[in-house]
Design a protein around this motif. Structure first.
Motif, PDB file in Angstrom:
ATOM      1  N   UNK D 143      53.696  67.477  66.443  1.00  0.00           N
ATOM      2  CA  UNK D 143      53.283  68.739  65.818  1.00  0.00           C
ATOM      3  C   UNK D 143      53.013  68.515  64.332  1.00  0.00           C
ATOM      4  N   UNK D 144      52.048  69.257  63.763  1.00  0.00           N
ATOM      5  CA  UNK D 144      51.722  69.099  62.337  1.00  0.00           C
ATOM      6  C   UNK D 144      52.903  69.524  61.465  1.00  0.00           C
ATOM      7  N   UNK D 145      53.234  68.705  60.473  1.00  0.00           N
ATOM      8  CA  UNK D 145      54.463  68.911  59.699  1.00  0.00           C
ATOM      9  C   UNK D 145      54.397  70.156  58.814  1.00  0.00           C
ATOM     10  N   UNK D 146      53.667  70.101  57.732  1.00  0.00           N
ATOM     11  CA  UNK D 146      53.657  71.212  56.771  1.00  0.00           C
ATOM     12  C   UNK D 146      52.324  71.331  56.048  1.00  0.00           C
ATOM     13  N   UNK D 147      52.010  72.546  55.628  1.00  0.00           N
ATOM     14  CA  UNK D 147      51.020  72.784  54.577  1.00  0.00           C
ATOM     15  C   UNK D 147      51.765  73.619  53.549  1.00  0.00           C
ATOM     16  N   UNK D 148      52.358  72.931  52.578  1.00  0.00           N
ATOM     17  CA  UNK D 148      53.275  73.598  51.650  1.00  0.00           C
ATOM     18  C   UNK D 148      54.710  73.429  52.114  1.00  0.00           C
ATOM     19  N   UNK D 149      55.622  73.171  51.191  1.00  0.00           N
ATOM     20  CA  UNK D 149      56.991  72.818  51.574  1.00  0.00           C
ATOM     21  C   UNK D 149      58.008  73.943  51.391  1.00  0.00           C
ATOM     22  N   UNK D 150      57.544  75.151  51.044  1.00  0.00           N
ATOM     23  CA  UNK D 150      58.502  76.252  50.914  1.00  0.00           C
ATOM     24  C   UNK D 150      59.221  76.441  52.242  1.00  0.00           C
ATOM     25  N   UNK D 151      60.508  76.761  52.157  1.00  0.00           N
ATOM     26  CA  UNK D 151      61.316  76.785  53.379  1.00  0.00           C
ATOM     27  C   UNK D 151      61.642  78.186  53.886  1.00  0.00           C
ATOM     28  N   UNK D 194      65.594  71.413  50.055  1.00  0.00           N
ATOM     29  CA  UNK D 194      64.673  72.043  49.100  1.00  0.00           C
ATOM     30  C   UNK D 194      65.281  73.351  48.589  1.00  0.00           C
ATOM     31  N   UNK D 195      66.394  73.209  47.878  1.00  0.00           N
ATOM     32  CA  UNK D 195      67.161  74.382  47.444  1.00  0.00           C
ATOM     33  C   UNK D 195      66.359  75.271  46.498  1.00  0.00           C
ATOM     34  N   UNK D 196      65.521  74.651  45.670  1.00  0.00           N
ATOM     35  CA  UNK D 196      64.774  75.458  44.696  1.00  0.00           C
ATOM     36  C   UNK D 196      63.459  75.971  45.286  1.00  0.00           C
ATOM     37  N   UNK D 197      63.266  75.716  46.577  1.00  0.00           N
ATOM     38  CA  UNK D 197      62.114  76.273  47.307  1.00  0.00           C
ATOM     39  C   UNK D 197      60.769  75.963  46.641  1.00  0.00           C
ATOM     40  N   UNK D 198      60.589  74.705  46.228  1.00  0.00           N
ATOM     41  CA  UNK D 198      59.305  74.281  45.652  1.00  0.00           C
ATOM     42  C   UNK D 198      58.298  74.045  46.775  1.00  0.00           C
ATOM     43  N   UNK D 199      57.019  74.021  46.446  1.00  0.00           N
ATOM     44  CA  UNK D 199      56.022  73.916  47.521  1.00  0.00           C
ATOM     45  C   UNK D 199      55.495  72.495  47.726  1.00  0.00           C
ATOM     46  N   UNK D 200      55.990  71.537  46.942  1.00  0.00           N
ATOM     47  CA  UNK D 200      55.633  70.124  47.156  1.00  0.00           C
ATOM     48  C   UNK D 200      56.646  69.243  46.430  1.00  0.00           C
ATOM     49  N   UNK D 201      56.620  67.940  46.771  1.00  0.00           N
ATOM     50  CA  UNK D 201      57.485  67.013  46.048  1.00  0.00           C
ATOM     51  C   UNK D 201      58.752  66.623  46.785  1.00  0.00           C
ATOM     52  N   UNK D 202      59.073  67.309  47.878  1.00  0.00           N
ATOM     53  CA  UNK D 202      60.282  66.946  48.632  1.00  0.00           C
ATOM     54  C   UNK D 202      59.925  65.855  49.659  1.00  0.00           C
ATOM     55  N   UNK D 203      59.006  66.151  50.539  1.00  0.00           N
ATOM     56  CA  UNK D 203      58.562  65.177  51.556  1.00  0.00           C
ATOM     57  C   UNK D 203      57.068  64.851  51.402  1.00  0.00           C
ATOM     58  N   UNK D 204      56.399  65.574  50.504  1.00  0.00           N
ATOM     59  CA  UNK D 204      54.965  65.354  50.304  1.00  0.00           C
ATOM     60  C   UNK D 204      54.657  65.243  48.812  1.00  0.00           C
ATOM     61  N   UNK D 205      53.478  64.730  48.524  1.00  0.00           N
ATOM     62  CA  UNK D 205      53.043  64.660  47.122  1.00  0.00           C
ATOM     63  C   UNK D 205      52.316  65.944  46.728  1.00  0.00           C
TER      64      UNK D 205
END
Lengths: 230, 230, 230, 230
Positions: D143-151, D194-205
């Motif tokens: 399955x496709x992982x993410x478009x944006x990393x907000x949780x 991703x406690x600070x709920x950022x949209x990139x930088x955790x598992x993606x660039x």
């Protein structure tokens, strides 16, 4: 069994054979044309639809060796045609297939976000042609007529629809295939007959689906090309 | 303080007053033009940009009574202009504002899904004009040039861009405002100079942003209209 | 005129003054609430609509000091509200305005390509609040409920609708404004009452527009917040 | 030729045959896995990419009987995979194909207006599986992982990406195929890391393409499933 009985049987058998060969002959001489497309073609088999119009034109001219079949489904794009071609077209063993698609490939970009990329439009279009030809089916191409009837290139999708029409023209040229260029034909008609530059009501009811005049124009223009296909 | 000293002071004072009034006069006579738009205008103040080109044209012709100011921000649509007009334009107290917008209102439909509805484009466009005129600022309109340089109406957004250009032309006519119709000017230029029908490289670097020839053409055409505004 | 006649006149005059002041008082005590929104609010004044439901709730509870007015127009986005606010809302001199918008700002991205950028959504939303408050009008915010009723975050616009709801929640927090968070309320309701995870028919007729249960829920939840606004 | 010469030739011949059979045997025992996908897979063969990571993991564990091949092309949607499958995958005669697609089918809706309809996504996805299985190739779904990393389900495409992931899960269940459910795995990871709920930088660039941690996670999770495929 006496001779006269035998004779009767022989006559009967020969009659049946002759009749069958005649029927087969008649069937063989009839060309089956499948019109393969979207909602415009789906409506084409209705009373007053363009396929019905062609049938009536042929009847009036005493032409009886054509079977016209509609295979249109509303909302279809080029890859919908590709996916349902085996069941809906090839299984019918037509002599000629008229491919009439492109409006939704452009339109769905803005209405659903699911239009077809230009390069993929060409790939699937060519894949359809290839598969039909591999089944010894002759192919006629059609460019998409209009999305909006304004005649000064100010309908929202005019640029894109023209672009996709050009792709179809280029394929026709490349593969030496007959083409009915409705996109050009409609534009010329609109310049001549749409003086007040309205966006519907001249050849369509809503900018896309054909009204009576539109169906008749399509019927006439398609037949001009169809009759040249041997 | 003797009389000659007094005299020196008087002469000095008078000189300063005369000089100041002269400077004020010169400054007063200068017309301030704000170019209000998107990335094309943002780049317009760069070396070789269209605003810089107009400045150089004026300098060569010895015309010194204009101050040209760029107020372009990349990605702006008509309602971005509306929102930042008080701070970015009216606060500068210009004599003339050139409104040069429309590309992103059309383009963002397909690139972000956030283009501007045609009716809302007109409403905000008229609201900008109304507010500028309420501040005694003269307004010049500009139609969006191109998204793609093909000259046969086969760029994807040709229909829509033409539609939005027509809205601007209609507003100009309705309110009797000067207009620089870049959309028409570019089309004519492309028909004459883009024989191989490429989609960029004639007047733009990428189909939208002006190259050297494009900047020069825009500078010349804008000045033709600007110089008529009293 | 004798004394008794005089007395009658005085009594009459005083009565009228008292009556008028009473009527004025009654009128003054009535709070006018304008519900400002899209098609959901346009339908809200119909029989069974959420505004009608609130009226009936208040009547049953014997609460008579509220005037509820619908100001919804189908298809409206935040900047449509902004553009028609002076005529449709401020001209009515309401005490409270309920801003209920956001569905079309998200939905029109895919259906027309003309949704609203998130940052522009916030700018116009804040501009509406600022203008209403400048007219001494109290403001209540509402988050957009649903586009599709699936409860596992698999409706196409769930991510975006949640994002725009969060923008509204952040504005409410930032400006200390009362908010009815329908987006959260509907999600909790769907988890509890939509076991088969259908995409419409629980609180809406079509995934967006409220059915009877939806209108009642909105009416109850809005009133919970509205009654706290002094 | 004397006997010893003859002997030498015989030994040589036998050696070559044994060696060849050994090599063939070794080659035969190696499982060829083709990773079939978009830009994420195209980057997967780079140093630090997820395919490279799996190779290194296997080397460290002394596992030598796998050949891993990348077949990813940037921007690919499900029907791009379908169109290039014969040349890019089947021609390589793999034992296992990992189908890793879906991000662009959703994303291109808003970025180009050419995303893939959900029902067509399923049709082409199933057509790919059918064709691979007809060639005796085992299939693993992803399955496709993410478009944006907000949780918190507030990335614009969260709803749609979840919907398309569910289509893939349903196909896996329906056809009893192994699946690596990156969409769920990433969500759980984001909630935890991703406690600070950022949209990139955790598992993606950039919200989509994997960074070092993302590539490692994908490598580990894919291998867990791959090693179970006989």
């Amino acid at each position: 069994m006496n001779i006269s009985n035998k004779l009767i049987w022989i006559v009967l058998f020969v009659s049946v054979v002759v009749l069958m060969s005649f029927l087969k002959d008649r069937r063989d001489k009839n060309k089956k044309i499948v019109f393969f497309g979207d909602s415009i073609t789906q409506m084409g088999v209705n009373p007053g639809g363009y396929i019905t119009d062609i049938k009536e034109m042929l009847a009036q001219q005493g032409i009886t060796n054509y079977d016209l079949v509609g295979a249109g489904i509303g909302g279809n794009k080029v890859y919908d045609l590709y996916l349902r071609m085996p069941a809906d077209v090839i299984a019918q063993a037509p002599d000629i297939v008229v491919i009439y698609v492109g409006v939704n490939d452009v339109w769905h970009k803005s209405s659903f976000g699911t239009g077809t990329d230009a390069d993929k439009f060409e790939k699937f279009y060519r894949a359809i042609i290839k598969e039909l030809q591999a089944n010894n089916i002759k192919v006629m191409l059609v460019t998409p007529a209009v999305i909006g009837e304004k005649n000064d290139y100010s309908n929202q999708q005019d640029g894109d629809l023209n672009k996709y029409s050009q792709i179809i023209r280029d394929i026709a040229k490349d593969l030496s295939l007959p083409i009915c260029d409705l996109h050009s034909i409609f534009h010329i008609y609109e310049v001549e007959h749409n003086a007040s530059n309205v966006d519907k009501g001249i050849l369509t009811t809503d900018g896309v689906h054909l009204n009576e005049a539109g169906n008749r124009l399509v019927a006439e223009e398609m037949w001009k090309v169809l009759k040249t296909i041997q």
